[in-house]
Design an enzyme around this catalytic site. Structure first.
Site, PDB file in Angstrom:
ATOM      1  N   LYS A  24       1.201  -0.596  -9.868  1.00  0.00           N
ATOM      2  CA  LYS A  24       0.833  -1.873  -9.245  1.00  0.00           C
ATOM      3  C   LYS A  24       1.941  -2.523  -8.398  1.00  0.00           C
ATOM      4  O   LYS A  24       1.986  -3.743  -8.225  1.00  0.00           O
ATOM      5  CB  LYS A  24       0.330  -2.889 -10.278  1.00  0.00           C
ATOM      6  CG  LYS A  24      -0.738  -2.389 -11.220  1.00  0.00           C
ATOM      7  CD  LYS A  24      -1.693  -1.396 -10.632  1.00  0.00           C
ATOM      8  CE  LYS A  24      -2.691  -1.988  -9.675  1.00  0.00           C
ATOM      9  NZ  LYS A  24      -3.467  -0.875  -9.009  1.00  0.00           N
ATOM     10  N   HIS A  33       4.505   7.827 -11.013  1.00  0.00           N
ATOM     11  CA  HIS A  33       4.950   6.595 -11.675  1.00  0.00           C
ATOM     12  C   HIS A  33       5.957   6.919 -12.769  1.00  0.00           C
ATOM     13  O   HIS A  33       6.290   6.035 -13.581  1.00  0.00           O
ATOM     14  CB  HIS A  33       3.760   5.874 -12.313  1.00  0.00           C
ATOM     15  CG  HIS A  33       2.759   5.304 -11.358  1.00  0.00           C
ATOM     16  ND1 HIS A  33       3.118   4.583 -10.243  1.00  0.00           N
ATOM     17  CD2 HIS A  33       1.402   5.323 -11.351  1.00  0.00           C
ATOM     18  CE1 HIS A  33       2.017   4.198  -9.600  1.00  0.00           C
ATOM     19  NE2 HIS A  33       0.980   4.640 -10.251  1.00  0.00           N
ATOM     20  N   SER A  91      -1.522  -8.009 -11.643  1.00  0.00           N
ATOM     21  CA  SER A  91      -2.229  -6.918 -10.979  1.00  0.00           C
ATOM     22  C   SER A  91      -2.625  -5.835 -11.987  1.00  0.00           C
ATOM     23  O   SER A  91      -3.742  -5.292 -11.939  1.00  0.00           O
ATOM     24  CB  SER A  91      -1.322  -6.333  -9.890  1.00  0.00           C
ATOM     25  OG  SER A  91      -1.971  -5.302  -9.195  1.00  0.00           O
TER      26      SER A  91
HETATM   27  P1  A3P Z   1      -2.907  -6.968  -6.339  1.00  0.00           P
HETATM   28  O1  A3P Z   1      -3.657  -6.517  -7.559  1.00  0.00           O
HETATM   29  O2  A3P Z   1      -1.881  -8.017  -6.655  1.00  0.00           O
HETATM   30  O3  A3P Z   1      -3.789  -7.371  -5.217  1.00  0.00           O
HETATM   31  P2  A3P Z   1      -0.501   0.199  -6.392  1.00  0.00           P
HETATM   32  O4  A3P Z   1      -0.927   0.805  -5.088  1.00  0.00           O
HETATM   33  O5  A3P Z   1       0.912   0.473  -6.741  1.00  0.00           O
HETATM   34  O6  A3P Z   1      -1.480   0.477  -7.468  1.00  0.00           O
HETATM   35  O7  A3P Z   1      -0.512  -1.385  -6.177  1.00  0.00           O
HETATM   36  C1  A3P Z   1      -1.707  -2.087  -6.007  1.00  0.00           C
HETATM   37  C2  A3P Z   1      -1.372  -3.495  -5.573  1.00  0.00           C
HETATM   38  O8  A3P Z   1      -0.899  -3.452  -4.217  1.00  0.00           O
HETATM   39  C3  A3P Z   1      -2.581  -4.408  -5.585  1.00  0.00           C
HETATM   40  O9  A3P Z   1      -2.054  -5.714  -5.817  1.00  0.00           O
HETATM   41  C4  A3P Z   1      -3.076  -4.219  -4.154  1.00  0.00           C
HETATM   42  O10 A3P Z   1      -3.942  -5.229  -3.712  1.00  0.00           O
HETATM   43  C5  A3P Z   1      -1.757  -4.250  -3.410  1.00  0.00           C
HETATM   44  N1  A3P Z   1      -1.846  -3.660  -2.064  1.00  0.00           N
HETATM   45  C6  A3P Z   1      -2.441  -2.527  -1.692  1.00  0.00           C
HETATM   46  N2  A3P Z   1      -2.345  -2.337  -0.361  1.00  0.00           N
HETATM   47  C7  A3P Z   1      -1.666  -3.397   0.116  1.00  0.00           C
HETATM   48  C8  A3P Z   1      -1.256  -3.806   1.426  1.00  0.00           C
HETATM   49  N3  A3P Z   1      -1.536  -3.077   2.493  1.00  0.00           N
HETATM   50  N4  A3P Z   1      -0.576  -4.975   1.538  1.00  0.00           N
HETATM   51  C9  A3P Z   1      -0.285  -5.728   0.454  1.00  0.00           C
HETATM   52  N5  A3P Z   1      -0.645  -5.399  -0.806  1.00  0.00           N
HETATM   53  C10 A3P Z   1      -1.334  -4.250  -0.972  1.00  0.00           C
END
Ligand code: A3P
Length: 294
Positions: free
Chosen positions: A47, A107, A137
């Site tokens: 996340k 991860h 998140s």
């Molecule tokens: P939130 O749940 O706070 O919205 P990962 O890819 O490591 O699983 O992380 C997911 C998190 O990154 C989620 O956060 C997601 O919405 C956010 N995320 C994904 N793409 C993004 C982007 N282009 N810009 C900003 N945040 C992004």
């Protein structure tokens, strides 16, 4: 393991780290993974912006060709090394048939990374995100990604997160150990908050780390294509092509909010005070500094 055992399964333990049992079953193959020298490893605590950085890298690798970057879902373009789910090709399987240069997502904490990555001296890009936004998140991700056990209440989840009793264990150790590793390895350490504040210099940093200098117009194109709004509607990036028994976007979308500071909408004053105290204690031996807001 079948689908029935996979959904809402309690976590197992891998060398002291809580992890999904289906991943643990496939661990021997992960540990024996043979990296190639031109593999690029994208490493994060869950996340923290993994998907965002993955899309940026695929755009850089494909010279900003948006159509090429829609050739397949992000979890196929950038295989997830230790992933193993019933009835789906696992990370190891996807990587075996992938032509070089490969982008690889993990991860894993430093101490569990297959040693081949170090033997091949692979480049690594790490993204870290402030823990308050990570825990919020992660709480929503636990609900929508059915591989997780029930997260319980926000309060329960917060306590488990602080105690490292969530998948991939302690956030604190993860960010600190990878931060130390950058002193001896070819590792670029980025922060979600910097990317959020202004992605342009971060995209250039990534490109330079790969030995490339991008024209401004290409940086602009990459920044646009990888913005939260664009990625949210891009079915090759938003995980919506996964079956509902794996991820249920009705419970919470994968592309949820994509902001810094959402924790303020979720933490109570008491939880925030408790978290700050614990954070200070856990981070006192590190020079790492996180921005909880921008
Ligand atoms: P939130 O749940 O706070 O919205 P990962 O890819 O490591 O699983 O992380 C997911 C998190 O990154 C989620 O956060 C997601 O919405 C956010 N995320 C994904 N793409 C993004 C982007 N282009 N810009 C900003 N945040 C992004």
């Amino acid at each position: 393991m079948g689908r029935e055992d996979f959904v809402r399964q309690e976590l197992g333990m891998l060398h002291g780290m809580p992890l999904y049992k289906s991943f643990i079953e496939a661990w021997p193959q992960v540990e024996a993974f043979q990296a190639r020298p031109d593999d690029l490893l994208i490493c994060t605590y869950p996340k923290s912006g993994t998907t965002w950085l993955s899309e940026i890298l695929d755009m850089i690798y494909n010279d900003g060709n948006v159509e090429k970057c829609k050739r397949d879902a992000i979890f196929k373009r950038v295989p997830f090394l230790e992933m193993s789910v019933p009835d789906m090709p696992g990370g190891i399987e996807l990587l075996a048939t992938m032509p070089s240069p490969r982008l690889v997502k993990t991860h894993l904490p430093v101490q569990l990374l297959p040693k081949s990555f170090w033997e091949q001296d692979c480049k690594v890009i790490y993204v870290a995100r402030n823990p308050k936004d990570v825990v919020v998140s992660y709480y929503y991700f636990y609900q929508m990604a059915k591989i997780h056990p029930d997260p319980g209440t926000k309060e329960e989840f917060l306590q488990n997160f602080m105690a490292g009793k969530v998948a991939y264990g302690s956030w604190y150790s993860h960010v600190k150990d990878w931060w130390e590793k950058r002193k001896e390895k070819r590792l670029l350490y980025l922060f979600y908050e910097d990317m959020k504040q202004d992605p342009r210099p971060e995209v250039q940093k990534v490109a330079r780390f790969l030995g490339k200098e991008l024209p401004e117009s290409l940086v602009e194109k990459i920044v646009h294509h990888t913005s939260f709004q664009e990625m949210k509607k891009n079915s090759a990036a938003n995980y919506e092509t996964l079956p509902e028994w794996v991820m249920d976007h009705n419970l919470s979308p994968f592309m949820r909010k994509g902001i810094t500071g959402d924790w303020k909408n979720h933490f109570t004053v008491a939880q925030n005070e408790r978290f700050n105290k614990h954070y200070k204690e856990q981070m006192k031996d590190s020079e790492l500094c996180f921005r909880m807001e921008i």
